[in-house]
Design a protein around this motif. Structure first.
Motif, PDB file in Angstrom:
ATOM      1  N   VAL A  13       0.221   1.289  -9.868  1.00 23.43           N
ATOM      2  CA  VAL A  13       0.125   1.146  -8.409  1.00 23.43           C
ATOM      3  C   VAL A  13       0.450  -0.299  -8.086  1.00 23.43           C
ATOM      4  O   VAL A  13      -0.163  -1.223  -8.619  1.00 23.43           O
ATOM      5  CB  VAL A  13      -1.290   1.507  -7.903  1.00 23.43           C
ATOM      6  CG1 VAL A  13      -1.377   1.314  -6.407  1.00 23.43           C
ATOM      7  CG2 VAL A  13      -1.644   2.922  -8.285  1.00 23.43           C
ATOM      8  N   LYS A  14       1.438  -0.494  -7.232  1.00 20.17           N
ATOM      9  CA  LYS A  14       1.896  -1.841  -6.899  1.00 20.17           C
ATOM     10  C   LYS A  14       1.226  -2.327  -5.621  1.00 20.17           C
ATOM     11  O   LYS A  14       1.120  -1.598  -4.651  1.00 20.17           O
ATOM     12  CB  LYS A  14       3.411  -1.853  -6.749  1.00 20.17           C
ATOM     13  CG  LYS A  14       4.129  -1.403  -8.014  1.00 20.17           C
ATOM     14  CD  LYS A  14       5.621  -1.546  -7.893  1.00 20.17           C
ATOM     15  CE  LYS A  14       6.366  -1.042  -9.097  1.00 20.17           C
ATOM     16  NZ  LYS A  14       5.875  -1.431 -10.381  1.00 20.17           N
ATOM     17  N   TYR A  15       0.773  -3.567  -5.660  1.00 22.69           N
ATOM     18  CA  TYR A  15       0.170  -4.212  -4.502  1.00 22.69           C
ATOM     19  C   TYR A  15       0.913  -5.505  -4.260  1.00 22.69           C
ATOM     20  O   TYR A  15       1.148  -6.269  -5.195  1.00 22.69           O
ATOM     21  CB  TYR A  15      -1.318  -4.519  -4.756  1.00 22.69           C
ATOM     22  CG  TYR A  15      -2.178  -3.284  -4.843  1.00 22.69           C
ATOM     23  CD1 TYR A  15      -2.600  -2.625  -3.697  1.00 22.69           C
ATOM     24  CD2 TYR A  15      -2.574  -2.777  -6.069  1.00 22.69           C
ATOM     25  CE1 TYR A  15      -3.394  -1.501  -3.767  1.00 22.69           C
ATOM     26  CE2 TYR A  15      -3.370  -1.648  -6.152  1.00 22.69           C
ATOM     27  CZ  TYR A  15      -3.770  -1.013  -5.000  1.00 22.69           C
ATOM     28  OH  TYR A  15      -4.559   0.109  -5.072  1.00 22.69           O
ATOM     29  N   SER A  16       1.280  -5.775  -3.001  1.00 26.02           N
ATOM     30  CA  SER A  16       2.005  -7.003  -2.718  1.00 26.02           C
ATOM     31  C   SER A  16       1.091  -8.207  -2.929  1.00 26.02           C
ATOM     32  O   SER A  16      -0.060  -8.214  -2.489  1.00 26.02           O
ATOM     33  CB  SER A  16       2.558  -7.002  -1.287  1.00 26.02           C
ATOM     34  OG  SER A  16       1.518  -7.124  -0.360  1.00 26.02           O
ATOM     35  N   GLY A  17       1.607  -9.183  -3.635  1.00 25.24           N
ATOM     36  CA  GLY A  17       0.854 -10.406  -3.876  1.00 25.24           C
ATOM     37  C   GLY A  17      -0.188 -10.295  -4.967  1.00 25.24           C
ATOM     38  O   GLY A  17      -0.901 -11.248  -5.241  1.00 25.24           O
ATOM     39  N   LYS A  18      -0.315  -9.126  -5.585  1.00 25.69           N
ATOM     40  CA  LYS A  18      -1.292  -8.923  -6.658  1.00 25.69           C
ATOM     41  C   LYS A  18      -0.606  -8.275  -7.851  1.00 25.69           C
ATOM     42  O   LYS A  18       0.484  -7.731  -7.740  1.00 25.69           O
ATOM     43  CB  LYS A  18      -2.425  -7.990  -6.207  1.00 25.69           C
ATOM     44  CG  LYS A  18      -3.283  -8.507  -5.103  1.00 25.69           C
ATOM     45  CD  LYS A  18      -4.373  -7.479  -4.829  1.00 25.69           C
ATOM     46  CE  LYS A  18      -5.258  -7.890  -3.682  1.00 25.69           C
ATOM     47  NZ  LYS A  18      -6.298  -6.881  -3.416  1.00 25.69           N
TER      48      LYS A  18
END
Length: 115
Positions: free
Chosen positions: A60-65
């Protein structure tokens, strides 16, 4: 659905560069994908281990993380598994889950619980 973070300084991509192959090695053939929080996760609709009904897993991709590992293990009722004579499969299922999560996150079961 549970999400797991990686050990400090590690990424999911470094730990498991080919998620599709790794999932198939641990659990069986991928039968499709499922959307979760904007990411497509792999679905194993007919897992090799009879304890599992269905497995959904992926990054699961999270922006900035950093990416997180998202996993859902749908398990069959223990009484049904035992009635079919597959009681030994339960231990194999636990081992497969823990080994996969250790490889993906770099954290053992105790470290995953603590975080």
């Amino acid at each position: 659905m549970k999400e797991y973070k990686m050990r400090r300084g590690e990424t999911l991509e470094e730990n498991i560069p080919d998620m599709e192959t790794t999932v198939e090695d641990y659990f069986g053939s991928i039968t499709g994908t499922e959307e979760y929080n904007g990411s497509d996760l792999y679905v194993v609709g007919d897992p090799e281990n009879p304890v599992f009904e269905k497995i959904v897993v992926g990054a699961v991709k999270y922006s900035g993380k950093k990416d997180k590992l998202a996993v859902h293990f749908e398990e069959r009722d223990a009484a049904d598994v035992i009635a079919e004579g597959n009681a030994d499969a339960a231990q194999d299922a636990v081992s497969a889950k823990n080994d996969f999560l250790l490889e993906a996150t770099g954290r053992d079961a105790k470290a995953r619980r603590d975080s």
